[in-house]
Design a protein around this motif. Structure first.
Motif, mmCIF file in Angstrom:
data_model
loop_
_atom_site.group_PDB
_atom_site.id
_atom_site.type_symbol
_atom_site.label_atom_id
_atom_site.label_comp_id
_atom_site.label_asym_id
_atom_site.label_seq_id
_atom_site.Cartn_x
_atom_site.Cartn_y
_atom_site.Cartn_z
ATOM 1 N N ALA A 59 0.829 -1.206 0.000
ATOM 2 C CA ALA A 59 0.000 0.000 0.000
ATOM 3 C C ALA A 59 0.865 1.259 0.000
ATOM 4 C CB ALA A 59 -0.935 -0.010 1.204
ATOM 5 N N ILE A 60 1.922 1.257 0.794
ATOM 6 C CA ILE A 60 2.825 2.409 0.831
ATOM 7 C C ILE A 60 3.486 2.613 -0.529
ATOM 8 C CG2 ILE A 60 4.995 3.246 1.802
ATOM 9 C CD1 ILE A 60 4.103 1.934 4.448
ATOM 10 N N LEU A 61 3.903 1.518 -1.163
ATOM 11 C CA LEU A 61 4.528 1.612 -2.478
ATOM 12 C C LEU A 61 3.558 2.180 -3.510
ATOM 13 C CD1 LEU A 61 6.950 1.005 -4.341
ATOM 14 C CD2 LEU A 61 5.922 -1.241 -4.715
ATOM 15 N N SER A 62 2.316 1.733 -3.479
ATOM 16 C CA SER A 62 1.358 2.248 -4.455
ATOM 17 C C SER A 62 1.044 3.717 -4.187
ATOM 18 C CB SER A 62 0.082 1.406 -4.465
ATOM 19 O OG SER A 62 -0.553 1.447 -3.218
ATOM 20 N N MET A 63 1.034 4.149 -2.913
ATOM 21 C CA MET A 63 0.843 5.572 -2.624
ATOM 22 C C MET A 63 2.014 6.401 -3.144
ATOM 23 S SD MET A 63 -0.680 5.684 1.195
ATOM 24 C CE MET A 63 -1.658 4.327 1.765
ATOM 25 N N ALA A 64 3.225 5.883 -2.985
ATOM 26 C CA ALA A 64 4.397 6.587 -3.499
ATOM 27 C C ALA A 64 4.352 6.668 -5.019
ATOM 28 C CB ALA A 64 5.665 5.886 -3.042
ATOM 29 N N PHE A 87 -2.476 3.255 -10.406
ATOM 30 C CA PHE A 87 -1.927 3.048 -9.072
ATOM 31 C C PHE A 87 -3.000 3.206 -7.993
ATOM 32 C CE2 PHE A 87 2.249 4.418 -11.107
ATOM 33 C CZ PHE A 87 2.603 3.099 -11.371
ATOM 34 N N LEU A 88 -4.033 4.003 -8.256
ATOM 35 C CA LEU A 88 -5.162 4.067 -7.327
ATOM 36 C C LEU A 88 -5.882 2.724 -7.274
ATOM 37 C CD1 LEU A 88 -6.822 7.556 -7.858
ATOM 38 C CD2 LEU A 88 -6.078 6.565 -5.702
ATOM 39 N N VAL A 89 -6.083 2.126 -8.424
ATOM 40 C CA VAL A 89 -6.717 0.804 -8.464
ATOM 41 C C VAL A 89 -5.838 -0.213 -7.745
ATOM 42 C CG1 VAL A 89 -7.397 -1.080 -10.008
ATOM 43 C CG2 VAL A 89 -8.046 1.269 -10.543
ATOM 44 N N LEU A 90 -4.536 -0.136 -7.974
ATOM 45 C CA LEU A 90 -3.607 -1.028 -7.276
ATOM 46 C C LEU A 90 -3.703 -0.848 -5.764
ATOM 47 C CD1 LEU A 90 -1.241 -3.086 -7.463
ATOM 48 C CD2 LEU A 90 0.291 -1.100 -7.479
#
Length: 61
Positions: free
Chosen positions: A15-20, A37-40
């Protein structure tokens, strides 16, 4: 703090990686990547919540 559930650590890093990556996509002004990346992020967090519910129902939490 003795017994760490490592699967949740992996979900949180995902989750942190996708937020970054959302932030990087915004900086690049690439709207399709932002949505990807929001979907991810939603998928990773959804799997995390699903796993937590399953483990709670089994009495493992």
């Amino acid at each position: 703090m003795g017994n760490i559930k490592w699967i949740f650590v992996l979900y949180s890093f995902g989750a942190i990686l996708s937020m970054a990556l959302i932030g990087i996509a915004v900086a690049l002004r690439n709207i399709p990547l932002v949505f990807l990346f929001l979907v991810l992020l939603f998928v990773v967090m959804g799997f995390g919540f699903k796993t937590k519910k399953k483990m709670r129902d089994q009495g493992l939490l």
